[in-house]
Design a protein around this motif. Sequence first.
Motif, PDB file in Angstrom:
ATOM      1  N   HIS A 268      -7.195   1.839  -1.948  1.00  0.00           N
ATOM      2  CA  HIS A 268      -8.201   1.787  -0.876  1.00  0.00           C
ATOM      3  C   HIS A 268      -7.582   2.135   0.472  1.00  0.00           C
ATOM      4  O   HIS A 268      -8.091   3.011   1.193  1.00  0.00           O
ATOM      5  N   TYR A 269      -6.467   1.480   0.806  1.00  0.00           N
ATOM      6  CA  TYR A 269      -5.870   1.711   2.119  1.00  0.00           C
ATOM      7  C   TYR A 269      -5.228   3.093   2.213  1.00  0.00           C
ATOM      8  O   TYR A 269      -5.189   3.688   3.303  1.00  0.00           O
ATOM      9  N   SER A 270      -4.732   3.628   1.117  1.00  0.00           N
ATOM     10  CA  SER A 270      -4.164   4.976   1.135  1.00  0.00           C
ATOM     11  C   SER A 270      -5.252   6.009   1.406  1.00  0.00           C
ATOM     12  O   SER A 270      -5.085   6.910   2.247  1.00  0.00           O
ATOM     13  N   VAL A 271      -6.387   5.869   0.701  1.00  0.00           N
ATOM     14  CA  VAL A 271      -7.496   6.801   0.904  1.00  0.00           C
ATOM     15  C   VAL A 271      -8.071   6.664   2.308  1.00  0.00           C
ATOM     16  O   VAL A 271      -8.358   7.667   2.983  1.00  0.00           O
ATOM     17  N   ARG A 272      -8.239   5.416   2.773  1.00  0.00           N
ATOM     18  CA  ARG A 272      -8.786   5.206   4.116  1.00  0.00           C
ATOM     19  C   ARG A 272      -7.851   5.776   5.189  1.00  0.00           C
ATOM     20  O   ARG A 272      -8.302   6.345   6.186  1.00  0.00           O
ATOM     21  N   SER A 310      -2.653  -2.910  11.395  1.00  0.00           N
ATOM     22  CA  SER A 310      -3.541  -3.784  10.609  1.00  0.00           C
ATOM     23  C   SER A 310      -3.072  -3.869   9.157  1.00  0.00           C
ATOM     24  O   SER A 310      -3.109  -4.945   8.544  1.00  0.00           O
ATOM     25  N   ILE A 311      -2.617  -2.749   8.597  1.00  0.00           N
ATOM     26  CA  ILE A 311      -2.070  -2.770   7.236  1.00  0.00           C
ATOM     27  C   ILE A 311      -0.821  -3.650   7.178  1.00  0.00           C
ATOM     28  O   ILE A 311      -0.600  -4.387   6.207  1.00  0.00           O
ATOM     29  N   GLY A 312      -0.007  -3.594   8.229  1.00  0.00           N
ATOM     30  CA  GLY A 312       1.176  -4.449   8.284  1.00  0.00           C
ATOM     31  C   GLY A 312       0.828  -5.927   8.281  1.00  0.00           C
ATOM     32  O   GLY A 312       1.466  -6.730   7.584  1.00  0.00           O
ATOM     33  N   PHE A 313      -0.182  -6.320   9.050  1.00  0.00           N
ATOM     34  CA  PHE A 313      -0.612  -7.723   9.047  1.00  0.00           C
ATOM     35  C   PHE A 313      -1.219  -8.108   7.702  1.00  0.00           C
ATOM     36  O   PHE A 313      -1.080  -9.252   7.251  1.00  0.00           O
ATOM     37  N   MET A 314      -1.894  -7.177   7.038  1.00  0.00           N
ATOM     38  CA  MET A 314      -2.432  -7.454   5.709  1.00  0.00           C
ATOM     39  C   MET A 314      -1.308  -7.732   4.716  1.00  0.00           C
ATOM     40  O   MET A 314      -1.361  -8.693   3.930  1.00  0.00           O
ATOM     41  N   LEU A 315      -0.252  -6.902   4.743  1.00  0.00           N
ATOM     42  CA  LEU A 315       0.893  -7.113   3.858  1.00  0.00           C
ATOM     43  C   LEU A 315       1.602  -8.425   4.187  1.00  0.00           C
ATOM     44  O   LEU A 315       2.055  -9.139   3.280  1.00  0.00           O
ATOM     45  N   LEU A 316       1.687  -8.747   5.468  1.00  0.00           N
ATOM     46  CA  LEU A 316       2.291 -10.013   5.880  1.00  0.00           C
ATOM     47  C   LEU A 316       1.528 -11.199   5.331  1.00  0.00           C
ATOM     48  O   LEU A 316       2.121 -12.180   4.841  1.00  0.00           O
ATOM     49  N   PHE A 317       0.205 -11.124   5.365  1.00  0.00           N
ATOM     50  CA  PHE A 317      -0.612 -12.228   4.867  1.00  0.00           C
ATOM     51  C   PHE A 317      -0.410 -12.434   3.364  1.00  0.00           C
ATOM     52  O   PHE A 317      -0.201 -13.556   2.901  1.00  0.00           O
ATOM     53  N   PHE A 318      -0.475 -11.351   2.587  1.00  0.00           N
ATOM     54  CA  PHE A 318      -0.364 -11.498   1.141  1.00  0.00           C
ATOM     55  C   PHE A 318       1.063 -11.852   0.703  1.00  0.00           C
ATOM     56  O   PHE A 318       1.249 -12.476  -0.338  1.00  0.00           O
ATOM     57  N   GLN A 319       2.054 -11.470   1.487  1.00  0.00           N
ATOM     58  CA  GLN A 319       3.427 -11.764   1.094  1.00  0.00           C
ATOM     59  C   GLN A 319       3.840 -13.190   1.443  1.00  0.00           C
ATOM     60  O   GLN A 319       4.532 -13.847   0.655  1.00  0.00           O
TER      61      GLN A 319
END
Length: 365
Positions: A268-272, A310-319
């Motif tokens: 999803h994030y790659s396509v977006r 925003s993708i960085g904060f998303m990865l931070l949250f899940f990690q």
Amino acid sequence: MLCDLGDLAKDKPLSLFMHLILLGPVIRCLEAMIKYLTLWKKGGQEEPYVSLTRKKMLINGEEVLIEWEVGHSIRTLAMHRSAYKRMSQIQAFLGSVPQLTCQLYVTLISAEVPVGRAVLIVFSLISVTYGATLCNMLAIQIKYDEYKIRLGPLEVLCITIWRTLEITSRLMILVLFSATLKLKAVPFLLLNFLIILFEPWVKFWRSGAHMPNNIEKNFSRLGTLVVLISVTVLYAGINFSCWSALQLKLADSDLVEKGQNWGHMGLHYSVRLLENVIMVLVFKFFGVKVLLNYCHFLIALQLIIAYLISIGFMLLFFQYLHPLRSLFTHNVVDYLHCVCCYQHPRGRVENSEPSIDAEARQSIV
């Protein structure tokens, strides 16, 4: 998807229609008031029927089963309260995104920002951010329904920053792209929406599964079909502007993929990101003059950087900050290692075999 379909207790035409036009909270309020009035007439006496509720909770990394008894009336009122909150969040999110997009487009075309419009934009942005943050929390609760989940201030702050940057950058790119191409942008945006809309149905047809008939025991086949269509429209509407945090699975009675699907999130994030880059490039080379005559290159760069952050904060949250990250079989680091370094370990193992054979020959000699 994000409203409890199981809460639609009966296949009533009025109730179903109210939910389809996003006025479910109104009829739920009326039903709750009737329930309170019935209890008041009975003198506050609860029915003898009592149900047992079980939830799991992670305490110091260990699962603890919590049980408590809930009366029938209290359970019904709690169901209405939960559905009311969830539907209110969806209404705030889906209602504010079109409003914010429209106001940004008008502002860009007219090249002026009246005070009233600025106030409306600010309130719409707050509503979108609030709704998207709550939708993210709600997605976690739906995916891990058997667990009692608590989010701390740091987790909420991380989700808020992630969603704010993701939605604002995405909407600004869409507005700039639409203002650049005008009517020529409609086929691209419509095709984008239709791909998201029909993706769950294509997967459902390719799997060869039958339509789930136990979404709700009182639903007819037509009612089930209407629910599935409304869910996919809602799913497409959310994914058009941001990630819904859930993956639809129409063949399942729960309608969602319970596991943590890193591949779907990464795709999803790659396509977006690719879409955003293409739309930003179109704006840079063919764009109209925006407010204060800012440099197009600077605007494009800032929007892409905001989306990457925003993708960085998303990865931070899940990690590090996900409340149930201990249940993940693989985390973000494992997935990135699997994607980026898949060939490296294999080559290292193949190179180690000749050295072992050589050592064996030397020992024999």
